[in-house]
Enzyme design. Structure first.
Site, PDB file in Angstrom:
ATOM      1  N   ARG A  77       0.836  -1.208   0.000  1.00 26.30           N
ATOM      2  CA  ARG A  77       0.000   0.000   0.000  1.00 26.30           C
ATOM      3  C   ARG A  77       0.870   1.256   0.000  1.00 26.30           C
ATOM      4  O   ARG A  77       0.527   2.253  -0.645  1.00 26.30           O
ATOM      5  CB  ARG A  77      -0.945  -0.012   1.207  1.00 26.30           C
ATOM      6  CG  ARG A  77      -2.040  -1.074   1.084  1.00 26.30           C
ATOM      7  CD  ARG A  77      -3.035  -0.976   2.211  1.00 26.30           C
ATOM      8  NE  ARG A  77      -3.756   0.300   2.196  1.00 26.30           N
ATOM      9  CZ  ARG A  77      -4.482   0.720   3.224  1.00 26.30           C
ATOM     10  NH1 ARG A  77      -4.577  -0.015   4.339  1.00 26.30           N
ATOM     11  NH2 ARG A  77      -5.112   1.888   3.172  1.00 26.30           N
ATOM     12  N   VAL A  97      -4.986   6.740   5.291  1.00 27.47           N
ATOM     13  CA  VAL A  97      -3.600   6.653   5.763  1.00 27.47           C
ATOM     14  C   VAL A  97      -2.628   7.124   4.677  1.00 27.47           C
ATOM     15  O   VAL A  97      -1.426   7.167   4.917  1.00 27.47           O
ATOM     16  CB  VAL A  97      -3.269   5.211   6.210  1.00 27.47           C
ATOM     17  CG1 VAL A  97      -4.052   4.860   7.466  1.00 27.47           C
ATOM     18  CG2 VAL A  97      -3.515   4.188   5.109  1.00 27.47           C
ATOM     19  N   HIS A 100      -6.719   7.579  11.542  1.00 29.23           N
ATOM     20  CA  HIS A 100      -6.411   6.149  11.429  1.00 29.23           C
ATOM     21  C   HIS A 100      -4.932   5.894  11.163  1.00 29.23           C
ATOM     22  O   HIS A 100      -4.544   4.783  10.763  1.00 29.23           O
ATOM     23  CB  HIS A 100      -7.272   5.494  10.337  1.00 29.23           C
ATOM     24  CG  HIS A 100      -8.715   5.431  10.679  1.00 29.23           C
ATOM     25  ND1 HIS A 100      -9.694   5.185   9.749  1.00 29.23           N
ATOM     26  CD2 HIS A 100      -9.376   5.603  11.856  1.00 29.23           C
ATOM     27  CE1 HIS A 100     -10.887   5.200  10.334  1.00 29.23           C
ATOM     28  NE2 HIS A 100     -10.719   5.451  11.603  1.00 29.23           N
TER      29      HIS A 100
HETATM   30  N1  APR Z   1     -15.751   9.920  -5.442  1.00 26.56           N
HETATM   31  C1  APR Z   1     -16.516  10.027  -4.311  1.00 26.56           C
HETATM   32  N2  APR Z   1     -16.844   8.956  -3.533  1.00 26.56           N
HETATM   33  C2  APR Z   1     -16.395   7.759  -3.935  1.00 26.56           C
HETATM   34  C3  APR Z   1     -15.615   7.575  -5.113  1.00 26.56           C
HETATM   35  C4  APR Z   1     -15.300   8.739  -5.878  1.00 26.56           C
HETATM   36  N3  APR Z   1     -14.576   8.678  -6.998  1.00 26.56           N
HETATM   37  N4  APR Z   1     -15.334   6.250  -5.254  1.00 26.56           N
HETATM   38  C5  APR Z   1     -15.921   5.621  -4.198  1.00 26.56           C
HETATM   39  N5  APR Z   1     -16.574   6.524  -3.417  1.00 26.56           N
HETATM   40  C6  APR Z   1     -17.313   6.284  -2.174  1.00 26.56           C
HETATM   41  C7  APR Z   1     -18.072   4.966  -2.149  1.00 26.56           C
HETATM   42  O1  APR Z   1     -19.370   5.129  -2.667  1.00 26.56           O
HETATM   43  C8  APR Z   1     -18.099   4.643  -0.649  1.00 26.56           C
HETATM   44  O2  APR Z   1     -19.252   5.204  -0.033  1.00 26.56           O
HETATM   45  O3  APR Z   1     -16.363   6.199  -1.136  1.00 26.56           O
HETATM   46  C9  APR Z   1     -16.848   5.359  -0.104  1.00 26.56           C
HETATM   47  C10 APR Z   1     -15.718   4.420   0.316  1.00 26.56           C
HETATM   48  O4  APR Z   1     -16.150   3.653   1.398  1.00 26.56           O
HETATM   49  P1  APR Z   1     -15.173   2.609   2.128  1.00 26.56           P
HETATM   50  O5  APR Z   1     -14.497   1.799   1.122  1.00 26.56           O
HETATM   51  O6  APR Z   1     -16.006   1.933   3.168  1.00 26.56           O
HETATM   52  O7  APR Z   1     -14.055   3.541   2.795  1.00 26.56           O
HETATM   53  P2  APR Z   1     -14.105   4.400   4.133  1.00 26.56           P
HETATM   54  O8  APR Z   1     -15.474   4.882   4.423  1.00 26.56           O
HETATM   55  O9  APR Z   1     -13.036   5.412   4.042  1.00 26.56           O
HETATM   56  O10 APR Z   1     -13.672   3.297   5.232  1.00 26.56           O
HETATM   57  C11 APR Z   1     -13.558   3.700   6.568  1.00 26.56           C
HETATM   58  O11 APR Z   1     -12.700   1.550   7.202  1.00 26.56           O
HETATM   59  O12 APR Z   1     -11.452  -0.141   6.372  1.00 26.56           O
HETATM   60  C12 APR Z   1     -11.470   0.850   7.314  1.00 26.56           C
HETATM   61  O13 APR Z   1      -9.724   2.069   8.357  1.00 26.56           O
HETATM   62  C13 APR Z   1     -10.342   1.846   7.128  1.00 26.56           C
HETATM   63  O14 APR Z   1     -10.401   4.244   7.110  1.00 26.56           O
HETATM   64  C14 APR Z   1     -11.065   3.100   6.668  1.00 26.56           C
HETATM   65  C15 APR Z   1     -12.442   2.939   7.261  1.00 26.56           C
END
Ligand code: APR
Length: 228
Positions: free
Chosen positions: A55, A89, A105
């Site tokens: 990563r 991160v 995080h």
């Molecule tokens: N523009 C805007 N939003 C987007 C895009 C984009 N190009 N691509 C994806 N998304 C949105 C998705 O629809 C989803 O709702 O981003 C979100 C990503 O969600 P997750 O993958 O769940 O990520 P996140 O919410 O940051 O996760 C939270 O979980 O795994 C742990 O510690 C890790 O910090 C992380 C935490």
């Protein structure tokens, strides 16, 4: 205006850094219990070290996108009025020029001694034999908050959310707490809350306002509307 912004993996998706829970997200390829928990690290530290080394390499070759740059522009236009809290991160906010970034995080570019809690800049490739520059122990781990661990800077985050007039969540699915609970607190304190995401998240109903689309499009437009 006192603006608090919470970002998630979605803001870095267009920079080529995968999200976690989307169709091809990291947690569809890796078992988070194996690579993102203290128990997983205790059981197979090399697997976890390799996961974060990969990563870190990805992050090093990625560039901030228009959404990261727009938030840096907002901070520059409103000095002292913007608090940027990220669950990410990666260091793309900082590389875009954001100065006041709270990484709740942790950070890929930082190494942590599990013995004395000293931190230092992570080498591109971390090894289990790396010794802590402060105490000399070889108990190095990624400086990332794993599931079951307490996020960093929660006091500063609580203070910012308590006094904000505007709260925005960008690119997060609203599934991981305590980050996902911040909007309810901000709303409870009377803030105007907006969700900027590709699609509705798990907590969309808590926001008074919503804008959906790729972050590289909706975030610059939102920043323009704030600075108008
Ligand atoms: N523009 C805007 N939003 C987007 C895009 C984009 N190009 N691509 C994806 N998304 C949105 C998705 O629809 C989803 O709702 O981003 C979100 C990503 O969600 P997750 O993958 O769940 O990520 P996140 O919410 O940051 O996760 C939270 O979980 O795994 C742990 O510690 C890790 O910090 C992380 C935490």
């Amino acid at each position: 205006m006192r603006i608090v912004i919470l970002t998630g993996a979605g803001i870095s998706a267009e920079s080529g850094l995968g999200t976690f829970r989307d169709k091809d997200g990291l947690w569809t390829k890796y078992d988070l219990n194996e690579v993102a928990t203290p128990e997983g690290f205790a059981k197979n530290p090399q697997l976890v070290t390799d996961f974060y080394n990969a990563r870190r390499a990805n992050c090093a070759s990625a560039q901030p996108n228009a959404a990261h740059h727009a938030l840096a522009r907002l901070e520059a236009a409103l000095p002292g009025q913007v608090t940027l809290i990220t669950q990410n991160v990666d260091d793309l906010h900082q590389r875009a020029g954001s100065g006041h970034v709270i990484q709740m995080h942790g950070a890929l570019m930082s190494a942590l001694c599990a013995g004395c809690r000293h931190r230092w800049p992570a080498p591109p490739v971390m090894a289990l034999t790396d010794r802590c520059p402060a105490c000399g122990q070889a108990r190095t781990r990624p400086d990332v908050v794993w599931f079951g661990e307490i996020p960093y800077h929660m006091d500063a985050i609580a203070e910012a959310v308590e006094t904000c007039t505007h709260f925005a969540a960008i690119g997060t699915s609203g599934q991981v707490y305590p980050a996902a609970g911040l909007v309810a607190e901000a709303r409870g304190n009377g803030a105007q809350c907006i969700e900027l995401n590709l699609e509705p998240s798990e907590i969309s109903r808590v926001f008074q306002h919503r804008r959906y689309g790729p972050a590289s499009e909706v975030v610059p437009a939102w920043v323009d509307s704030l600075l108008d």
